[in-house]
Design a protein around this motif. Structure first.
Motif, PDB file in Angstrom:
ATOM      1  N   ALA A   1      10.036 -88.338 -31.323  1.00 48.06           N
ATOM      2  CA  ALA A   1       9.831 -89.020 -30.045  1.00 48.06           C
ATOM      3  C   ALA A   1       8.880 -88.195 -29.188  1.00 48.06           C
ATOM      4  CB  ALA A   1      11.166 -89.213 -29.330  1.00 48.06           C
ATOM      5  N   GLY A   2       7.980 -88.877 -28.480  1.00 45.26           N
ATOM      6  CA  GLY A   2       7.071 -88.182 -27.577  1.00 45.26           C
ATOM      7  C   GLY A   2       5.826 -87.635 -28.225  1.00 45.26           C
ATOM      8  N   CYS A   3       5.633 -87.887 -29.528  1.00 46.15           N
ATOM      9  CA  CYS A   3       4.406 -87.466 -30.196  1.00 46.15           C
ATOM     10  C   CYS A   3       3.481 -88.668 -30.321  1.00 46.15           C
ATOM     11  CB  CYS A   3       4.706 -86.908 -31.588  1.00 46.15           C
ATOM     12  SG  CYS A   3       3.214 -86.425 -32.499  1.00 46.15           S
ATOM     13  N   ARG A   4       2.227 -88.528 -29.907  1.00 46.20           N
ATOM     14  CA  ARG A   4       1.258 -89.617 -29.967  1.00 46.20           C
ATOM     15  C   ARG A   4       0.458 -89.575 -31.268  1.00 46.20           C
ATOM     16  NH1 ARG A   4      -2.229 -92.841 -27.159  1.00 46.20           N
ATOM     17  NH2 ARG A   4      -0.274 -93.733 -26.423  1.00 46.20           N
ATOM     18  N   LEU A   5       0.353 -90.726 -31.901  1.00 48.35           N
ATOM     19  CA  LEU A   5      -0.604 -90.940 -32.970  1.00 48.35           C
ATOM     20  C   LEU A   5      -1.442 -92.150 -32.593  1.00 48.35           C
ATOM     21  CD1 LEU A   5      -1.907 -90.696 -35.769  1.00 48.35           C
ATOM     22  CD2 LEU A   5       0.045 -91.965 -36.709  1.00 48.35           C
ATOM     23  N   THR A   6      -2.740 -91.946 -32.413  1.00 43.46           N
ATOM     24  CA  THR A   6      -3.669 -93.040 -32.155  1.00 43.46           C
ATOM     25  C   THR A   6      -4.424 -93.310 -33.451  1.00 43.46           C
ATOM     26  OG1 THR A   6      -3.981 -92.325 -29.865  1.00 43.46           O
ATOM     27  CG2 THR A   6      -5.632 -93.827 -30.775  1.00 43.46           C
ATOM     28  N   ALA A   7      -4.405 -94.548 -33.908  1.00 43.18           N
ATOM     29  CA  ALA A   7      -5.104 -94.917 -35.138  1.00 43.18           C
ATOM     30  C   ALA A   7      -6.140 -95.994 -34.835  1.00 43.18           C
ATOM     31  CB  ALA A   7      -4.118 -95.418 -36.184  1.00 43.18           C
ATOM     32  N   ILE A   8      -7.291 -95.897 -35.495  1.00 48.81           N
ATOM     33  CA  ILE A   8      -8.311 -96.945 -35.444  1.00 48.81           C
ATOM     34  C   ILE A   8      -8.634 -97.352 -36.876  1.00 48.81           C
ATOM     35  CG2 ILE A   8     -10.673 -97.558 -34.800  1.00 48.81           C
ATOM     36  CD1 ILE A   8     -10.565 -95.491 -32.603  1.00 48.81           C
ATOM     37  N   PHE A   9      -8.483 -98.636 -37.157  1.00 49.05           N
ATOM     38  CA  PHE A   9      -8.850 -99.178 -38.460  1.00 49.05           C
ATOM     39  C   PHE A   9     -10.033-100.114 -38.280  1.00 49.05           C
ATOM     40  CE2 PHE A   9      -4.489 -97.879 -39.144  1.00 49.05           C
ATOM     41  CZ  PHE A   9      -4.480 -97.425 -40.446  1.00 49.05           C
ATOM     42  N   ASP A  10     -11.192 -99.671 -38.739  1.00 51.15           N
ATOM     43  CA  ASP A  10     -12.397-100.495 -38.687  1.00 51.15           C
ATOM     44  C   ASP A  10     -12.617-101.035 -40.098  1.00 51.15           C
ATOM     45  OD1 ASP A  10     -14.746-101.751 -38.091  1.00 51.15           O
ATOM     46  OD2 ASP A  10     -15.647-100.049 -37.066  1.00 51.15           O
ATOM     47  N   SER A  11     -11.826-102.048 -40.437  1.00 50.41           N
ATOM     48  CA  SER A  11     -11.837-102.583 -41.801  1.00 50.41           C
ATOM     49  C   SER A  11     -11.352-104.026 -41.778  1.00 50.41           C
ATOM     50  CB  SER A  11     -10.929-101.742 -42.719  1.00 50.41           C
ATOM     51  OG  SER A  11      -9.640-101.568 -42.157  1.00 50.41           O
ATOM     52  N   CYS A  12     -11.641-104.760 -42.842  1.00 50.91           N
ATOM     53  CA  CYS A  12     -11.198-106.149 -42.932  1.00 50.91           C
ATOM     54  C   CYS A  12      -9.679-106.218 -43.087  1.00 50.91           C
ATOM     55  CB  CYS A  12     -11.871-106.832 -44.121  1.00 50.91           C
ATOM     56  SG  CYS A  12     -13.670-106.897 -44.017  1.00 50.91           S
ATOM     57  N   HIS A  13      -9.102-107.304 -42.602  1.00 46.02           N
ATOM     58  CA  HIS A  13      -7.669-107.595 -42.761  1.00 46.02           C
ATOM     59  C   HIS A  13      -6.796-106.443 -42.238  1.00 46.02           C
ATOM     60  CE1 HIS A  13      -9.129-110.873 -45.231  1.00 46.02           C
ATOM     61  NE2 HIS A  13      -9.739-110.003 -46.016  1.00 46.02           N
ATOM     62  N   SER A  14      -7.203-105.875 -41.080  1.00 43.88           N
ATOM     63  CA  SER A  14      -6.577-104.629 -40.623  1.00 43.88           C
ATOM     64  C   SER A  14      -5.597-104.803 -39.468  1.00 43.88           C
ATOM     65  CB  SER A  14      -7.682-103.647 -40.194  1.00 43.88           C
ATOM     66  OG  SER A  14      -8.514-104.225 -39.195  1.00 43.88           O
ATOM     67  N   GLY A  15      -5.295-106.049 -39.084  1.00 40.23           N
ATOM     68  CA  GLY A  15      -4.464-106.269 -37.896  1.00 40.23           C
ATOM     69  C   GLY A  15      -3.168-105.482 -37.897  1.00 40.23           C
ATOM     70  N   SER A  16      -2.510-105.406 -39.052  1.00 42.67           N
ATOM     71  CA  SER A  16      -1.250-104.663 -39.130  1.00 42.67           C
ATOM     72  C   SER A  16      -1.325-103.573 -40.202  1.00 42.67           C
ATOM     73  CB  SER A  16      -0.078-105.614 -39.421  1.00 42.67           C
ATOM     74  OG  SER A  16      -0.246-106.292 -40.656  1.00 42.67           O
ATOM     75  N   ALA A  17      -2.486-102.926 -40.308  1.00 37.83           N
ATOM     76  CA  ALA A  17      -2.697-101.918 -41.348  1.00 37.83           C
ATOM     77  C   ALA A  17      -1.798-100.696 -41.184  1.00 37.83           C
ATOM     78  CB  ALA A  17      -4.157-101.480 -41.382  1.00 37.83           C
ATOM     79  N   MET A  18      -1.255-100.489 -39.987  1.00 36.25           N
ATOM     80  CA  MET A  18      -0.344 -99.372 -39.744  1.00 36.25           C
ATOM     81  C   MET A  18       1.110 -99.835 -39.806  1.00 36.25           C
ATOM     82  SD  MET A  18      -0.523 -96.121 -39.095  1.00 36.25           S
ATOM     83  CE  MET A  18      -1.392 -95.183 -37.892  1.00 36.25           C
ATOM     84  N   ASP A  19       1.302-101.135 -39.999  1.00 40.22           N
ATOM     85  CA  ASP A  19       2.651-101.716 -40.073  1.00 40.22           C
ATOM     86  C   ASP A  19       3.465-101.440 -38.804  1.00 40.22           C
ATOM     87  OD1 ASP A  19       3.052-103.382 -42.171  1.00 40.22           O
ATOM     88  OD2 ASP A  19       4.194-101.986 -43.410  1.00 40.22           O
ATOM     89  N   LEU A  20       2.833-101.579 -37.643  1.00 41.90           N
ATOM     90  CA  LEU A  20       3.556-101.417 -36.379  1.00 41.90           C
ATOM     91  C   LEU A  20       4.045-102.788 -35.914  1.00 41.90           C
ATOM     92  CD1 LEU A  20       1.185 -98.884 -34.580  1.00 41.90           C
ATOM     93  CD2 LEU A  20       3.181 -98.421 -36.033  1.00 41.90           C
ATOM     94  N   PRO A  21       5.297-102.882 -35.442  1.00 39.61           N
ATOM     95  CA  PRO A  21       5.907-104.201 -35.238  1.00 39.61           C
ATOM     96  C   PRO A  21       5.588-104.904 -33.930  1.00 39.61           C
ATOM     97  CG  PRO A  21       7.527-102.481 -34.865  1.00 39.61           C
ATOM     98  CD  PRO A  21       6.271-101.792 -35.313  1.00 39.61           C
ATOM     99  N   TYR A  22       4.999-104.211 -32.962  1.00 33.34           N
ATOM    100  CA  TYR A  22       4.731-104.832 -31.657  1.00 33.34           C
ATOM    101  C   TYR A  22       3.234-105.030 -31.494  1.00 33.34           C
ATOM    102  CZ  TYR A  22       9.582-103.676 -30.861  1.00 33.34           C
ATOM    103  OH  TYR A  22      10.948-103.590 -30.985  1.00 33.34           O
ATOM    104  N   ILE A  23       2.790-106.278 -31.510  1.00 31.29           N
ATOM    105  CA  ILE A  23       1.370-106.611 -31.405  1.00 31.29           C
ATOM    106  C   ILE A  23       1.139-107.301 -30.063  1.00 31.29           C
ATOM    107  CG2 ILE A  23      -0.553-107.860 -32.475  1.00 31.29           C
ATOM    108  CD1 ILE A  23       0.960-107.704 -35.118  1.00 31.29           C
ATOM    109  N   TYR A  24       0.082-106.874 -29.343  1.00 35.42           N
ATOM    110  CA  TYR A  24      -0.117-107.301 -27.952  1.00 35.42           C
ATOM    111  C   TYR A  24      -1.297-108.246 -27.783  1.00 35.42           C
ATOM    112  CZ  TYR A  24       3.450-104.001 -26.798  1.00 35.42           C
ATOM    113  OH  TYR A  24       4.671-103.366 -26.744  1.00 35.42           O
ATOM    114  N   SER A  25      -1.115-109.194 -26.875  1.00 31.42           N
ATOM    115  CA  SER A  25      -2.184-110.113 -26.516  1.00 31.42           C
ATOM    116  C   SER A  25      -3.038-109.496 -25.413  1.00 31.42           C
ATOM    117  CB  SER A  25      -1.584-111.431 -26.005  1.00 31.42           C
ATOM    118  OG  SER A  25      -0.969-111.218 -24.731  1.00 31.42           O
ATOM    119  N   THR A  26      -4.151-110.156 -25.092  1.00 32.34           N
ATOM    120  CA  THR A  26      -5.010-109.656 -24.016  1.00 32.34           C
ATOM    121  C   THR A  26      -4.336-109.789 -22.656  1.00 32.34           C
ATOM    122  OG1 THR A  26      -6.097-111.822 -24.037  1.00 32.34           O
ATOM    123  CG2 THR A  26      -7.220-110.005 -25.176  1.00 32.34           C
TER     124      THR A  26
END
Length: 337
Positions: A172-197
């Motif tokens: 808890a309290g550790c940050r990991l920032t990931a950027i996936f610049d690839s096709c079909h990458s919306g959930s490439a990190m398998d994180l369960p909370y996806i945000y709208s604009t």
């Protein structure tokens, strides 16, 4: 009515954040699920992977440039140091610097010894794809994958493996920032909370769908009891109706984390990401938009940054970059890394 004066968004709160329904915890005490934002004041480490696939089918042009652009940006703007980075590109002369499947496993190096308020950064620019989901946590029935330079002989890397390697070990309290610049990458990190604009979670909130089975699964995950988590989660799957609903419940039950993990991805799971030409240089559209948006204004909230990134790409590309997290988050606080 109180109006908040215009200015930079607030920094992340320092206290533990509780969310979701109450349940009976240790020693019969009232408890809630919780997570903690990172203040990003601890050590900083980065792993950047760029693959142009020289001489292979589907050769790309901008991925190595992306890595160098992102590397320079986070060093100049966020205080990362070259000696605390691992850079993997397929023009490397040292075999240890090539983005092979074995070397990309240095994801383990990135998270090793992680502490609260540390800030870790992962950037991937290369080919992405999909493969049939066998775990039941994907609403569309497909896992997302990335392709190492030697994928033809060594195979791809599935999002489940990426999550297990980089997200699960974090405190808890550790940050990991990931950027996936690839096709079909919306959930490439398998994180369960996806945000709208609009800054809202796209799927039903944990609070609305709470049941003892889900709580049991998530709290088992938080304790590191993966057997208990999957047993509880699979019980949920048996009682849920509809594949998407089942997948959402399973994803939240087994992928929610008290660590502060954020992923920016170039497109939805169903979309492709452009290998583009911007400012006279070959570049991935997402990497370019991320650096451009933050370069124009470093003090943006997560919601503002998502909107800015999409605005930069909207006129030329159909892809819609995605923001996802390992826990419910306030998208009005300032993005830091």
């Amino acid at each position: 009515m109180t109006l908040r004066l215009a200015g930079p968004p607030p920094r992340p709160p320092t206290q533990v954040q509780n969310y979701g329904p109450h349940f009976q915890g240790t020693n019969n005490r009232d408890a809630q699920l919780n997570f903690q934002y990172s203040q990003c004041t601890g050590k900083k480490k980065a792993l950047c992977v760029g693959i142009n696939y020289f001489g292979q089918t589907g050769e790309l042009r901008g991925c190595i440039n992306d890595v160098h652009n992102i590397q320079n940006f986070i060093m100049s703007q966020y205080g990362y140091k070259k000696e605390d980075m691992v850079i993997l590109t397929d023009d490397a002369t040292d075999p240890r610097g090539r983005p092979t499947r074995a070397n990309i496993a240095s994801m383990q190096w990135l998270v090793r010894g992680a502490q609260p308020n540390d800030s870790l950064f992962f950037h991937y620019s290369g080919h992405g794809g999909q493969t049939k989901d066998t775990g039941g946590d994907e609403g569309d029935g497909y896992d997302e994958v990335i392709y190492p330079v030697d994928y033809e002989s060594e195979g791809h890397i599935v999002d489940d493996e990426i999550h297990d390697t980089m997200v699960k070990p974090l405190p808890a309290g550790c940050r990991l920032t990931a950027i996936f610049d690839s096709c079909h990458s919306g959930s490439a990190m398998d994180l369960p909370y996806i945000y709208s604009t609009e800054g809202k979670v796209k799927e039903p909130n944990l609070v609305a769908e709470a049941g003892q089975g889900l709580l049991s699964a998530v709290t088992s995950y938080a304790r590191g009891d993966m057997g208990g988590a999957f047993k509880s989660a699979m019980g949920l799957v048996k009682t849920a109706t509809g594949n998407t609903q089942k997948a959402e419940k399973l994803s939240k039950a087994t992928r929610t984390s008290p660590a502060d993990v954020i992923s920016w991805s170039g497109c939805k799971d169903s979309q492709t990401s452009a290998d583009a030409q911007e400012a006279g240089q070959a570049t991935g559209a997402m990497s370019y938009a991320f650096v451009t948006a933050l370069g124009a204004n470093k003090q943006q909230s997560y919601q503002q940054l998502l909107v800015a990134i999409r605005d930069i790409l909207r006129s030329k590309y159909s892809q819609k970059p995605q923001l996802s997290s390992s826990h419910p988050m306030d998208t009005n606080i300032m993005f830091i890394c």
